[in-house]
Motif scaffolding. Sequence first.
Motif, PDB file in Angstrom:
ATOM      1  N   ILE A 249      71.617  62.984 111.891  1.00 25.52           N
ATOM      2  CA  ILE A 249      70.493  63.926 112.048  1.00 25.52           C
ATOM      3  C   ILE A 249      69.428  63.706 110.975  1.00 25.52           C
ATOM      4  O   ILE A 249      68.431  64.420 110.943  1.00 25.52           O
ATOM      5  CB  ILE A 249      70.963  65.404 112.009  1.00 25.52           C
ATOM      6  N   ARG A 250      69.625  62.693 110.103  1.00 23.07           N
ATOM      7  CA  ARG A 250      68.674  62.479 109.009  1.00 23.07           C
ATOM      8  C   ARG A 250      67.228  62.319 109.496  1.00 23.07           C
ATOM      9  O   ARG A 250      66.323  62.930 108.928  1.00 23.07           O
ATOM     10  CB  ARG A 250      69.084  61.286 108.160  1.00 23.07           C
ATOM     11  N   PRO A 251      66.949  61.484 110.539  1.00 26.29           N
ATOM     12  CA  PRO A 251      65.551  61.354 110.983  1.00 26.29           C
ATOM     13  C   PRO A 251      64.942  62.683 111.418  1.00 26.29           C
ATOM     14  O   PRO A 251      63.751  62.916 111.209  1.00 26.29           O
ATOM     15  CB  PRO A 251      65.645  60.379 112.171  1.00 26.29           C
ATOM     16  N   VAL A 252      65.768  63.552 111.997  1.00 25.37           N
ATOM     17  CA  VAL A 252      65.268  64.872 112.416  1.00 25.37           C
ATOM     18  C   VAL A 252      64.907  65.701 111.191  1.00 25.37           C
ATOM     19  O   VAL A 252      63.830  66.305 111.118  1.00 25.37           O
ATOM     20  CB  VAL A 252      66.329  65.613 113.263  1.00 25.37           C
ATOM     21  N   LEU A 253      65.796  65.721 110.198  1.00 25.27           N
ATOM     22  CA  LEU A 253      65.534  66.489 108.973  1.00 25.27           C
ATOM     23  C   LEU A 253      64.301  65.965 108.246  1.00 25.27           C
ATOM     24  O   LEU A 253      63.488  66.746 107.737  1.00 25.27           O
ATOM     25  CB  LEU A 253      66.761  66.427 108.055  1.00 25.27           C
ATOM     26  N   GLU A 254      64.152  64.643 108.203  1.00 23.39           N
ATOM     27  CA  GLU A 254      62.989  64.063 107.530  1.00 23.39           C
ATOM     28  C   GLU A 254      61.698  64.432 108.254  1.00 23.39           C
ATOM     29  O   GLU A 254      60.674  64.733 107.622  1.00 23.39           O
ATOM     30  CB  GLU A 254      63.138  62.538 107.449  1.00 23.39           C
TER      31      GLU A 254
END
Length: 338
Positions: A249-254
């Motif tokens: 989910i890192r790209p979403v959080l970024e």
Amino acid sequence: MLSERRLEVLRAIVQDYVGTEEPVGSKALTERHKLGVSPATVRNDMAVLEDEGYIAQPHTSAGRIPTDKGYRLFVDKLAGVKPLSSPERRAIQNFLDGAVDLDDVVARTVRLLAQLTRQVAVVQYPSLTRSTVRHVELLALAPARLMLVLITDTGRVEQRHVDCPAPFSETSLADLRARLNSRVVGRRFTDVPQLVQDLPESFEPEDRGAVSTVLSTLLETLVEETEERLMIGGTANLTRFGHDFPLTIRPVLEALEEQVVLLKLLGEAKDSAMTVRIGHEIAHEGLNSTSVVAVGYGSGDEAVAKLGVVGPTRMDYPGTMGAVRAVARYVGQILAES
């Protein structure tokens, strides 16, 4: 064009997948839904839906899941907005009615939306460019130093210090306050520059420098880029949907950390109309596995800002759309009464 029966099969697949998080098979569909046809017919319908790109097979199991295209058809043709119950509506009103100022309204709205939808909530502050002036206050801090307080019809309060080129008497200050308010109260911010441009000339020569300085500060306040502010909450809700995001989910959080991205997403909502963007319809690559449900809110027919939620494409669209619309309506009422 899909037949009504195949649309019903798609609706059932979306509802079951959102509810169970498991790929949906024909046997389960016929057991859970009154489709009025045999499992063999349902399998045939599912094959057509897959060929048309509305559902897909995630792996070698017999089950299918909706694609972005399938969710889009569901939202456009099959999903009514689920109305909130009377207790839910009362809870929203009671929670928001306790707000003491605009910052508190926005903060409570973010918390409420995140709790109701269990998604990430995003609320934009009312835009100054869409607001009208409720009052301009001028306070003397020192002989040549003033405080300008601008109050909008949406309850927004902006304060600025003004350093004048020469001392400004209390009489002149009261005169400027009265004349300024008589021209701008109730008027749109976009109209203010034209309304005050000749104001310095109506004062004595020794006061014109101070009047011009005050007006410059006022006009700077109206056009400041910092007006595009928003508040975000409920990011931790995404951790519940980890398996809905490919790899991480890192790209979403970024993406959620980039205010410009979120403002652009909210900006796609047309005033008070509901806007739903699904998966790859969202231009930002980091949000291709999410959906955005947004709507405008305001004190009248015209929206002064937007609010909405971001979550995985496997979303309860009717419930989310109903919650977003209801909260926007209550926030609009609060602004109208403030």
